[in-house]
Design a protein around this motif. Structure first.
Motif, PDB file in Angstrom:
ATOM      1  N   CYS A  18       0.842  -1.195   0.000  1.00 14.30           N
ATOM      2  CA  CYS A  18       0.000   0.000   0.000  1.00 14.30           C
ATOM      3  C   CYS A  18       0.876   1.244   0.000  1.00 14.30           C
ATOM      4  N   GLN A  20      -0.081   4.119   1.010  1.00 12.90           N
ATOM      5  CA  GLN A  20      -0.451   4.980   2.133  1.00 12.90           C
ATOM      6  C   GLN A  20      -0.065   4.382   3.485  1.00 12.90           C
ATOM      7  N   TYR A  50      -6.298  -2.055  -4.722  1.00 13.82           N
ATOM      8  CA  TYR A  50      -6.657  -1.145  -3.645  1.00 13.82           C
ATOM      9  C   TYR A  50      -6.521  -1.857  -2.315  1.00 13.82           C
ATOM     10  N   SER A  56      -6.473   2.744  -0.207  1.00 12.18           N
ATOM     11  CA  SER A  56      -5.529   3.509  -1.023  1.00 12.18           C
ATOM     12  C   SER A  56      -4.934   2.607  -2.102  1.00 12.18           C
TER      13      SER A  56
END
Length: 71
Positions: A18, A20, A50, A56
């Motif tokens: 990810c 984020q 995602y 994110s």
């Protein structure tokens, strides 16, 4: 018997991370081809997904490493 990936134990997987929160999720290539989109990031064509934790963008770990080296 298929040879496994040393870090995940899964055969033929893509290690997604990810962008984020840093969540790591290995996904088999066959599944990625079915459910992931292909996008271009800094001129690199790759799968995208995602994050199930924060929703994110997730990219393959090797692509993220190439991006960080370029900056």
């Amino acid at each position: 018997m298929k040879r496994g990936n040393l870090s995940t134990g899964a055969a033929n997987s893509i290690p997604f991370k990810c962008t984020q929160c840093g969540f790591f999720d290995p996904m088999e290539i066959d599944i990625a081809e079915e459910v992931c989109d292909r996008i271009t990031v800094n001129g690199i064509l790759c799968f995208s997904a995602y994050c199930i934790r924060c929703d994110s963008l997730m990219l393959p770990e090797d692509v993220l490493q190439k991006i960080s080296k370029a900056e």
